[in-house]
Write an enzyme that holds these catalytic residues in place. Sequence first.
Site, short mmCIF file in Angstrom:
data_model
loop_
_atom_site.label_atom_id
_atom_site.label_comp_id
_atom_site.label_asym_id
_atom_site.label_seq_id
_atom_site.Cartn_x
_atom_site.Cartn_y
_atom_site.Cartn_z
CD1 TRP A 26 -42.42 1.49 42.40
CD2 TRP A 26 -42.50 3.16 40.96
NE1 TRP A 26 -42.43 0.76 41.41
CE2 TRP A 26 -42.44 1.46 40.37
CE3 TRP A 26 -42.44 4.12 39.91
CZ2 TRP A 26 -42.52 1.49 39.01
CZ3 TRP A 26 -42.54 3.82 38.64
CH2 TRP A 26 -42.63 2.59 38.00
CB SER A 58 -48.71 1.03 45.37
OG SER A 58 -48.22 2.42 45.72
N GLY A 85 -51.13 7.37 31.79
CA GLY A 85 -52.02 7.57 30.45
C GLY A 85 -52.94 6.24 30.09
CG HIS A 88 -50.98 0.57 35.76
ND1 HIS A 88 -50.86 -1.13 35.88
CD2 HIS A 88 -49.98 0.81 36.65
CE1 HIS A 88 -49.91 -1.29 37.01
NE2 HIS A 88 -49.57 -0.07 37.23
CG ASN A 113 -54.53 4.18 52.36
OD1 ASN A 113 -53.53 4.51 51.72
ND2 ASN A 113 -55.64 3.62 51.70
#
Length: 165
Positions: A26, A58, A85, A88, A113
């Site tokens: 992504w 992810s 929005g 999630h 990380n």
Amino acid sequence: MSGEGRPQASVPQAGELRLGIAAIRWHAKITDRLLERALAAASEAGVAEPTVVRVPGSIELPVVCQQLAHQHDAVVALGVVIRGGTPHFEYVCDSVTAGLTRVSLDESTPVGNGVLTCDTEEQALARAGFEDSAEDKGFEATAAALETALVLRELRGFENGRGFL
């Protein structure tokens, strides 16, 4: 973005360590740059051939990092989650952070990380290590994972009577 209190990123000499890097697909422009900077840190540390694995998103990072931790001294997770929005964003960020922490503790292997969790793409770009970025999270996560692996190596030597040098 607060840089206050942040130490200067330094890369340890870690040529003897095995490094695994998992990066998501992504937000390719940002994630590819995170990966480039992670590889730059590995090269600067003397790590010859890190294992690089690409994953869909992810959420897949913790399980892949867990497998990498079985064969590597340090692991780095790279990705970007940008708020939308719906709730999630929170679910993904919480799951990934908890999963990576669990992998690190369960496998006794440091997991850097390098997953950016941002409200906007502009915030992610500012943290991805581009020429005009304020931060360089791929580089920093890699340096931190390698340094922690060296600390663990010394601590494990201490258990065998060697201690820190």
